[in-house]
Design a protein around this motif. Sequence first.
Motif, short mmCIF file in Angstrom:
data_model
loop_
_atom_site.label_atom_id
_atom_site.label_comp_id
_atom_site.label_asym_id
_atom_site.label_seq_id
_atom_site.Cartn_x
_atom_site.Cartn_y
_atom_site.Cartn_z
N LEU A 76 33.41 109.38 85.45
CA LEU A 76 34.30 108.98 86.53
C LEU A 76 35.08 107.75 86.12
O LEU A 76 34.54 106.81 85.53
N VAL A 77 36.39 107.73 86.42
CA VAL A 77 37.27 106.64 86.02
C VAL A 77 37.76 105.90 87.26
O VAL A 77 38.42 106.49 88.12
N SER A 78 37.44 104.62 87.36
CA SER A 78 37.96 103.77 88.42
C SER A 78 39.00 102.84 87.80
O SER A 78 38.72 102.15 86.82
N HIS A 79 40.21 102.83 88.38
CA HIS A 79 41.30 101.98 87.89
C HIS A 79 41.38 100.72 88.76
O HIS A 79 41.25 100.79 89.98
N TYR A 80 41.60 99.60 88.12
CA TYR A 80 41.86 98.34 88.82
C TYR A 80 43.16 97.79 88.26
O TYR A 80 43.30 97.60 87.05
N VAL A 81 44.14 97.54 89.13
CA VAL A 81 45.45 97.07 88.70
C VAL A 81 45.87 95.88 89.56
O VAL A 81 45.86 95.96 90.80
N ALA A 82 46.23 94.79 88.92
CA ALA A 82 46.68 93.59 89.62
C ALA A 82 48.19 93.52 89.61
O ALA A 82 48.82 93.48 88.55
N VAL A 83 48.78 93.52 90.80
CA VAL A 83 50.22 93.37 90.97
C VAL A 83 50.44 92.29 92.02
O VAL A 83 49.96 92.41 93.14
N GLY A 84 51.15 91.25 91.64
CA GLY A 84 51.33 90.14 92.57
C GLY A 84 49.99 89.50 92.88
O GLY A 84 49.21 89.17 91.98
N GLN A 86 47.58 91.04 94.72
CA GLN A 86 46.70 92.09 95.20
C GLN A 86 46.05 92.85 94.05
O GLN A 86 46.64 93.04 92.99
N CYS A 87 44.82 93.30 94.31
CA CYS A 87 44.09 94.12 93.36
C CYS A 87 43.99 95.53 93.94
O CYS A 87 43.40 95.73 95.00
N PHE A 88 44.61 96.50 93.28
CA PHE A 88 44.62 97.87 93.74
C PHE A 88 43.61 98.71 92.96
O PHE A 88 43.37 98.45 91.78
N THR A 89 43.03 99.69 93.64
CA THR A 89 42.05 100.55 92.98
C THR A 89 42.41 102.01 93.17
O THR A 89 43.11 102.39 94.11
N PRO A 175 50.38 93.25 78.93
CA PRO A 175 50.21 92.54 80.21
C PRO A 175 49.78 91.10 79.95
O PRO A 175 49.00 90.83 79.04
N PRO A 176 50.26 90.15 80.76
CA PRO A 176 50.01 88.73 80.48
C PRO A 176 48.61 88.24 80.83
O PRO A 176 48.16 87.24 80.28
N TRP A 177 47.93 88.89 81.79
CA TRP A 177 46.60 88.43 82.23
C TRP A 177 46.66 86.95 82.63
O TRP A 177 45.86 86.13 82.21
N ARG A 178 47.61 86.61 83.51
CA ARG A 178 47.76 85.22 83.95
C ARG A 178 46.88 84.88 85.15
O ARG A 178 46.57 83.73 85.39
N THR A 179 46.51 85.89 85.97
CA THR A 179 45.75 85.64 87.19
C THR A 179 44.35 86.26 87.09
O THR A 179 44.02 86.89 86.09
N GLU A 180 43.57 86.05 88.15
CA GLU A 180 42.23 86.65 88.24
C GLU A 180 42.10 87.43 89.54
O GLU A 180 41.06 87.42 90.18
N VAL A 181 43.19 88.08 89.92
CA VAL A 181 43.18 88.86 91.16
C VAL A 181 42.12 89.96 91.09
O VAL A 181 41.34 90.16 92.02
N CYS A 182 42.09 90.69 90.00
CA CYS A 182 41.02 91.64 89.74
C CYS A 182 40.12 91.00 88.69
O CYS A 182 40.53 90.84 87.54
#
Length: 217
Positions: A76-84, A86-89, A175-182
């Motif tokens: 099973l694959v769970s995606h985590y994406v940080a935009v702005g 918010q952390c989307f799954t 991707p820059p990985w500037r935040t820790e939203v996810c």
Amino acid sequence: MGSAGLLLVLGLAALLPADAAPCGAQRPDSSTAAQLLGTWLYVAGAAQFPQHQVEMLLIDHAFLRLEPGAGGQELLVSHYVAVGNQCFTNNLTYLEVAAGNATLVKHAKTQQTEGMLMNMSSENLLLIQYQMQKERTYLGQYLYARSLSLSTADKEEFEQHVECLGLRAEQIVYPPWRTEVCQVKEAEGSDSPHAEPAAAATAAPAPGTPWPGSAGN
């Protein structure tokens, strides 16, 4: 493209036949499935069309969490994406790891093949290749790793896979990985990191933002 349109594209997309391994690369099979478990950090992506490159620039960071499925032949694959902020799954995809078959990425609802895993020289790298077709073919390569530290050799190998698809190194987005939203934290008592969303999650990213590796035409 909005999330509804994106899902529609994925549902209609047709991939290359399962036995067509582009560029002569071998794909992982069920014998290596256990090595895929855990968290994979999104470190680079390359897309064919400029609009998809722009969309990828909206992603600050992203990662995948792979867990064994109930049937024993799926991961099973769970995606985590940080935009702005918010952390989307999203958990609508899985890896098919049936004995004797190549490992493929499939959509849980439509059962359509969306991508394929390609071998890399290091077991700490995970490469997903997309070659979907609708009105026109969409090409993409997406690289995940156990850590954000890529060696020069790792980057060169990824560039070779990108160029093998007919894309250019200039089309690669990191991707820059500037935040820790996810957030990705070390799991207690384990060498593998695990995903821990730091913000309220939703089922899809903001309109126009793709999951890494799932942009449509």
